[in-house]
Design a protein around this motif. Structure first.
Motif, PDB file in Angstrom:
ATOM      1  N   GLU A 163      50.033  54.356   4.356  1.00 18.26           N
ATOM      2  CA  GLU A 163      49.129  54.879   5.399  1.00 18.26           C
ATOM      3  C   GLU A 163      49.550  56.265   5.848  1.00 18.26           C
ATOM      4  O   GLU A 163      48.721  57.161   6.038  1.00 18.26           O
ATOM      5  N   LYS A 164      50.863  56.470   6.034  1.00 15.80           N
ATOM      6  CA  LYS A 164      51.342  57.769   6.518  1.00 15.80           C
ATOM      7  C   LYS A 164      51.144  58.863   5.479  1.00 15.80           C
ATOM      8  O   LYS A 164      50.820  60.006   5.821  1.00 15.80           O
ATOM      9  N   VAL A 165      51.328  58.519   4.213  1.00 17.68           N
ATOM     10  CA  VAL A 165      51.085  59.497   3.158  1.00 17.68           C
ATOM     11  C   VAL A 165      49.609  59.872   3.119  1.00 17.68           C
ATOM     12  O   VAL A 165      49.247  61.054   3.036  1.00 17.68           O
ATOM     13  N   ALA A 166      48.731  58.875   3.197  1.00 17.28           N
ATOM     14  CA  ALA A 166      47.289  59.150   3.178  1.00 17.28           C
ATOM     15  C   ALA A 166      46.879  60.014   4.361  1.00 17.28           C
ATOM     16  O   ALA A 166      46.090  60.955   4.214  1.00 17.28           O
ATOM     17  N   ARG A 167      47.445  59.706   5.533  1.00 14.93           N
ATOM     18  CA  ARG A 167      47.108  60.498   6.723  1.00 14.93           C
ATOM     19  C   ARG A 167      47.540  61.952   6.555  1.00 14.93           C
ATOM     20  O   ARG A 167      46.831  62.881   6.939  1.00 14.93           O
ATOM     21  N   GLU A 168      48.734  62.150   5.956  1.00 20.44           N
ATOM     22  CA  GLU A 168      49.208  63.519   5.780  1.00 20.44           C
ATOM     23  C   GLU A 168      48.349  64.275   4.777  1.00 20.44           C
ATOM     24  O   GLU A 168      48.086  65.464   4.951  1.00 20.44           O
ATOM     25  N   VAL A 169      47.908  63.588   3.734  1.00 20.84           N
ATOM     26  CA  VAL A 169      47.024  64.237   2.761  1.00 20.84           C
ATOM     27  C   VAL A 169      45.716  64.650   3.428  1.00 20.84           C
ATOM     28  O   VAL A 169      45.194  65.747   3.196  1.00 20.84           O
ATOM     29  N   ILE A 170      45.176  63.774   4.273  1.00 25.11           N
ATOM     30  CA  ILE A 170      43.911  64.064   4.962  1.00 25.11           C
ATOM     31  C   ILE A 170      44.082  65.229   5.927  1.00 25.11           C
ATOM     32  O   ILE A 170      43.242  66.122   6.019  1.00 25.11           O
ATOM     33  N   ASP A 171      45.198  65.233   6.658  1.00 22.34           N
ATOM     34  CA  ASP A 171      45.409  66.253   7.690  1.00 22.34           C
ATOM     35  C   ASP A 171      45.745  67.617   7.114  1.00 22.34           C
ATOM     36  O   ASP A 171      45.433  68.642   7.719  1.00 22.34           O
ATOM     37  N   ASN A 172      46.432  67.638   5.970  1.00 26.83           N
ATOM     38  CA  ASN A 172      46.938  68.895   5.430  1.00 26.83           C
ATOM     39  C   ASN A 172      46.188  69.259   4.155  1.00 26.83           C
ATOM     40  O   ASN A 172      46.480  68.753   3.078  1.00 26.83           O
ATOM     41  N   HIS A 173      45.238  70.167   4.288  1.00 30.01           N
ATOM     42  CA  HIS A 173      44.437  70.551   3.128  1.00 30.01           C
ATOM     43  C   HIS A 173      45.218  71.422   2.152  1.00 30.01           C
ATOM     44  O   HIS A 173      44.743  71.689   1.047  1.00 30.01           O
ATOM     45  N   GLY A 174      46.385  71.857   2.544  1.00 32.23           N
ATOM     46  CA  GLY A 174      47.198  72.642   1.632  1.00 32.23           C
ATOM     47  C   GLY A 174      47.881  71.804   0.576  1.00 32.23           C
ATOM     48  O   GLY A 174      48.417  72.343  -0.399  1.00 32.23           O
ATOM     49  N   LEU A 175      47.879  70.475   0.733  1.00 28.85           N
ATOM     50  CA  LEU A 175      48.519  69.593  -0.243  1.00 28.85           C
ATOM     51  C   LEU A 175      47.603  69.392  -1.449  1.00 28.85           C
ATOM     52  O   LEU A 175      46.393  69.212  -1.292  1.00 28.85           O
TER      53      LEU A 175
END
Length: 642
Positions: A163-175
């Motif tokens: 869940e935390k990885v998915a949230r970070e991917v969603i929040d950070n478009h630079g990834l």
């Protein structure tokens, strides 16, 4: 405050809140009176509204609602909005009640006003976050094109880490990732969504799920998985034909801060599946907090990890000694720049240097000594046994004597499983060092103890770096014997358990770390070849080269007659055998000194045999026949302990 006044964003959010407060108060009247507002209702609104807006904005400011970065708004921020809305509504209702007991006013209007205020003010902040998620970094109308350039990711594990990885991917478009779905073995999660991303099936369906979702890369997000589960998941990922990576295990995740930046290739340590260590942090802190700690071999594999593990327990000063300039510099730069600690000093020199050791103890007066410096490479020491005498035996003896002379509280010797029924000079030298340590326990306040464990993954002498280099060159991968086995643990686990044992010891103990099940090196080589995307035997040859000088077919952690006992920690046991007398060891030391000065390998081995009776030079096939293994002895101890 003045910095906020100059910030245009502050005024924009303040104006938006003011407009929302006005709007929701009118909406509360409209809902209460079914959209039919009489003139006296408008009179009440105009009378109350100025004070209402001022009061709410002031309370919101006091609750810190204008200090956040709303592009990152989350549950904590929504909780703050709820508290502020509740408090200010309660204040307003109390004020109206005391002033005119709601004469001419509707109580339900103010209740609705409070609810609508929370929804409106919270909604503004969530809208800001959603805007930045969609349009930040130049992404907006071009989001579809940008998404096409990202790696389409399938996450194996729909738990907290995933869940935390998915949230970070969603929040950070630079990834450079786009999460296409989750897989999990919990049937209760099938068909559910996490941040709008579906759980599409179970992990065994990884190939079909990847084809269905268009995923091009797999991420294993199961940091709590054991060896068996990780091996199964890795095999499924490999069979899918897609590249796969993993998040680190629990032992590598600090404070559960799972991040996509922690993604790395699957390593053999993941397949080993050692469970995380439960430390008695309070006891360890009492041992090291504010004290001067001397670490020998501080730039080596174990020594440097001991330094890293010590820092959270806030020692007063770390004194780091190492003979390697490069290794010492590396750990110094890590402590200074990555760990932001300046309570250390580095000393470049050899532990064999009597004058250097005396000056270090005289100047820094350490309270705890962690002695990790030693020559550990079995074949190398077998060819140069005099170096084991100088470095492993006499240097340790000088440190022991200096610790007594300068009233060190605790001395911890980092020992090895090769000290058990040794068949090589390295193991015999470490066993004699254990005996010297125990002999000096008599009549001193210094608590001496040793910690004995097996091989450490990733150390300078580990087979894993060798296997990796051989695979990169196309093979062959060299294994000494098809049946050879070794105990393994991670560097982090070894260091943590050394600190735990150091806090437990009362003096004279030899602690034995629980090493789990021995690993067959042949199987390890085959697993590692597959981990590198190759097939053993067909693509990468495995070549058996025979046991090297001094090597055993398998290692032991204890012998049957050493008197091993359980401790309060499930991963640590203790040996409480007889304590040798120094007067009986001194003649052997004199003979070793003379033989080493002449580089007399035969004389060194003969003397070691006289003082360490269980030492049998040579290979171990004949020596270890019909002898219970360390694993069998440990199982017997556990059975006796219930």
């Amino acid at each position: 405050m003045f910095q906020q006044v100059r910030n245009i964003n502050f005024w924009m959010i303040l104006a938006a809140d003011g407009a929302a407060i006005c709007g929701v108060h009118i909406l509360a009247y409209a809902v209460r009176f079914e959209w039919g507002l009489a003139p006296h209702h408008w009179h009440n609104i105009s009378f109350v509204l100025p004070g209402l807006v001022a009061c709410k904005l002031l309370v919101f400011y006091l609750f810190g609602l204008y200090q956040g970065m709303w592009r990152y708004a989350g549950l904590v921020d929504m909780a703050a909005v709820f508290k502020a809305s509740f408090v200010v509504s309660a204040m307003i209702i109390s004020a109206v009640l005391m002033l005119n007991r709601f004469d001419g006013f509707s109580r339900s209007v103010f209740v609705l006003d409070g609810v609508f205020t929370f929804l409106a003010v919270g909604g503004i902040r969530l809208a800001v976050r959603m805007y930045y998620q969609k349009f930040s970094n130049g992404i907006g109308l071009k989001s579809s094109a940008a998404a096409g350039a990202r790696k389409r990711l399938l996450i194996l594990g729909a738990g907290d880490a995933g869940e935390k990885v998915a949230r970070e991917v969603i929040d950070n478009h630079g990834l450079p990732y786009q999460v296409m779905g989750f897989l999990d073995d919990d049937p209760g999660k099938f068909g559910k969504r996490i941040h709008g991303i579906p759980v599409v099936g179970q992990i065994s369906d990884v190939a079909a799920a990847a084809e269905k979702t268009g995923a091009r890369e797999l991420l294993i997000a199961i940091p709590s998985a054991g060896a068996e589960q990780i091996n199964r998941v890795v095999e499924l990922c490999r069979s899918s034909g897609l590249p796969f990576k993993t998040l680190p295990g629990l032992g590598e995740i600090i404070d559960n801060k799972v991040s996509i930046r922690a993604i790395r290739e699957v390593s053999y340590k993941d397949l080993l599946g050692r469970p995380p260590v439960n430390l008695e942090s309070g006891k360890i802190q009492d041992t090291f907090l504010g004290r001067t700690v001397l670490v020998t071999g501080a730039g080596g594999t174990i020594g440097s990890e001991l330094c890293r593990q010590l820092l959270p327990f806030k020692p007063g000063l770390l004194v780091l000694i190492d003979a390697s300039e490069e290794n010492l510099y590396r750990i110094e730069m890590e402590i200074l720049h990555e760990k932001a600690c300046d309570a250390y000093t580095t000393i470049l020199g050899k532990v064999q240097d009597r004058e250097l050791i005396n000056s270090v103890f005289e100047r820094y007066r350490p309270s705890v000594v962690l002695h990790a410096a030693a020559y550990k490479h079995v074949p190398m020491v077998e060819k140069n046994p005099w170096e084991a005498v100088y470095n492993n035996i006499f240097a340790s003896h000088r440190l022991i004597q200096a610790s007594i002379r300068y009233h060190v509280e605790r001395f911890i010797l980092v020992s090895t499983d090769k000290a058990v029924r040794p068949t090589n000079v390295m193991g015999a030298s470490k066993r004699l060092t254990e005996m010297l340590m125990q002999a000096h326990c008599r009549g001193t306040k210094t608590r001496f103890m040793a910690v004995r464990f097996g091989n450490v993954l990733g150390s300078s002498g580990s087979v894993i770096p060798l296997f990796k280099r051989q695979i990169e060159k196309g093979g062959p991968v060299t294994v000494t014997h098809p049946a050879v086995t070794r105990y393994f643990m991670s560097i982090e686990e070894a260091a943590q358990l050394i600190l735990q044992a150091a806090a437990m010891g009362s003096g004279g103990e030899i602690f034995v770390l629980e090493m789990g099940t021995p690993v067959r090196i042949d199987q390890m080589a085959r697993d590692f070849i597959r981990l590198c995307g190759k097939e053993p035997d067909s693509e990468i040859e495995i070549k058996y080269i025979g046991l090297r000088p001094g090597e055993k077919l398998y290692e032991e952690l204890i012998t049957g007659d050493e008197g091993i006992q359980p401790t309060g920690h499930p991963k640590i046991m203790v040996l409480r055998g007889g304590v040798p007398e120094m007067r009986l060891l001194r003649p052997a030391l004199d003979k070793l000194k003379a033989a080493a000065a002449l580089h007399d390998a035969a004389g060194i081995k003969k003397t070691l045999k006289s003082v360490v009776p269980e030492y049998v030079p040579g290979n171990a096939e004949a020596v270890l026949e019909n002898v219970p293994t360390g694993e069998q002895a440990v199982d017997a101890v556990r059975e006796r302990a219930g």
